[in-house]
Design an enzyme around this catalytic site. Sequence first.
Site, mmCIF file in Angstrom:
data_model
loop_
_atom_site.group_PDB
_atom_site.id
_atom_site.type_symbol
_atom_site.label_atom_id
_atom_site.label_comp_id
_atom_site.label_asym_id
_atom_site.label_seq_id
_atom_site.Cartn_x
_atom_site.Cartn_y
_atom_site.Cartn_z
ATOM 1 C CE LYS A 43 1.041 1.134 4.489
ATOM 2 N NZ LYS A 43 1.871 2.281 4.864
ATOM 3 C CB ALA A 128 11.838 -2.146 7.607
ATOM 4 C CB ALA A 129 9.775 -0.386 2.448
ATOM 5 C CG LEU A 131 6.244 0.422 0.187
ATOM 6 C CD1 LEU A 131 7.120 -0.225 -0.886
ATOM 7 C CD2 LEU A 131 5.327 1.472 -0.457
ATOM 8 N N GLY A 133 4.305 -4.273 3.875
ATOM 9 C CA GLY A 133 4.535 -5.671 3.469
ATOM 10 C C GLY A 133 4.229 -6.679 4.567
ATOM 11 C CB SER A 135 0.476 -4.910 7.778
ATOM 12 O OG SER A 135 1.209 -4.223 8.762
ATOM 13 C CG ASP A 168 -0.608 -0.123 8.582
ATOM 14 O OD1 ASP A 168 -1.319 0.764 9.088
ATOM 15 O OD2 ASP A 168 0.510 0.084 8.092
HETATM 16 O O1 C5P Z 1 0.465 -1.473 15.168
HETATM 17 P P1 C5P Z 1 1.868 -1.695 14.747
HETATM 18 O O2 C5P Z 1 2.532 -2.795 15.549
HETATM 19 O O3 C5P Z 1 2.041 -1.904 13.282
HETATM 20 O O4 C5P Z 1 2.654 -0.373 15.091
HETATM 21 C C1 C5P Z 1 4.077 -0.291 15.137
HETATM 22 C C2 C5P Z 1 4.453 0.820 16.066
HETATM 23 O O5 C5P Z 1 4.124 2.080 15.477
HETATM 24 C C3 C5P Z 1 3.735 0.797 17.386
HETATM 25 O O6 C5P Z 1 4.436 0.036 18.319
HETATM 26 C C4 C5P Z 1 3.700 2.252 17.787
HETATM 27 O O7 C5P Z 1 4.923 2.611 18.379
HETATM 28 C C5 C5P Z 1 3.622 2.978 16.465
HETATM 29 N N1 C5P Z 1 2.241 3.363 16.127
HETATM 30 C C6 C5P Z 1 1.654 4.424 16.773
HETATM 31 N N2 C5P Z 1 0.374 4.776 16.467
HETATM 32 C C7 C5P Z 1 -0.319 4.113 15.517
HETATM 33 C C8 C5P Z 1 0.282 3.028 14.831
HETATM 34 C C9 C5P Z 1 1.566 2.682 15.156
HETATM 35 O O8 C5P Z 1 2.267 5.047 17.655
HETATM 36 N N3 C5P Z 1 -1.556 4.492 15.230
#
Ligand code: C5P
Length: 327
Positions: A43, A128-129, A131, A133, A135, A168
Amino acid sequence: MGYGEYFWPFELDKFLFSMHNARMSHAQYAQSPGVCFVRAYAKINLTLDVSGRRADGYHELATVMQTVDLYDTICLAESEDEGVHIRCAWPELSNAENLAVRAAQLVLRRLQIRRGVLLELHKGIPIAAGLGGGSSDAAAVLLAMQRWWHLPLSPDDLLEMAASLGSDVPFFLTGGLALCEGRGERVTPLASHWPASMRWLVLVKPPISISTAAVFQNLPVGDYSDGSHSRAVCAALETSHEPYPQDLHNALERSVLEQYPAVARARSDLLAAGAPLVRLSGSGPTLFAPCSELMQAVQIHRAMQGRGYLVYLSRAIYPPVGDICQF
Ligand code: C5P
């Protein structure tokens, strides 16, 4: 074909679900196809408004996301034992932390299925881009297992499981064009209008990885916004209008450009190559440059190659959900 079509037709409680599954698993074992392939698409974020930090440490978001035609391919096969195993050419992805593995484990645990899965993950999306991937892989595994094994998981079950895996992940259950709010897990699909000015997308990933958590953690309050950019872009797209370039706003972009010179350099290179507009996708480091004309996109794509970047000529797509194929 929507995953809703695989919605278990009866309202059963958790006990009945697991009883049913225990009975079902032996019968289905013989019927299950040998392997199941699924594509997991990437995405981009057209907008990303961050309106504040929440009590749970996450940030409150409004982001407009669109699926693009870059994808990973996952092959699911039944394993000899009851574990979940992964094979991938990237050693850093070949472990139990991988979201695809966690998705498969979640399905097995939730339905108390005493079977195992081997995942072969072929990466087409850079890691880790920004995009999505990882998720997308997780969502693809949820959908593939449900379809492959005819599992009694409702759309709400899938949404809840997806949200528990990452902010995501719910978006990738349906993909296409959507507004994602809350942590990112509240997904509202948008009408399928894609602006002519963005017919082609040049994606450029500088040779660095960025931690999403670090970007959010270091985000100054001054970069918060009230969601108006995302609302304006939604309104434009819903009425088949071109969004204003200033509304294609990513609240994380300013600080990422400041903290990561490799991203700032890639942005300058894209602009020098003739890109009319350059934006960061998610927390980066991938940048995207939308173009209305193919030849303009090809020219920018060519100019960016051989400079140490991963460069893709891509486009927005509405994926056939799950894009699943069984043998
Ligand atoms: O939800 P996810 O594990 O993909 O998020 C990775 C990190 O990004 C979270 O640990 C958080 O530090 C940060 N994040 C955030 N607020 C969001 C989404 C992600 O602070 N809405």
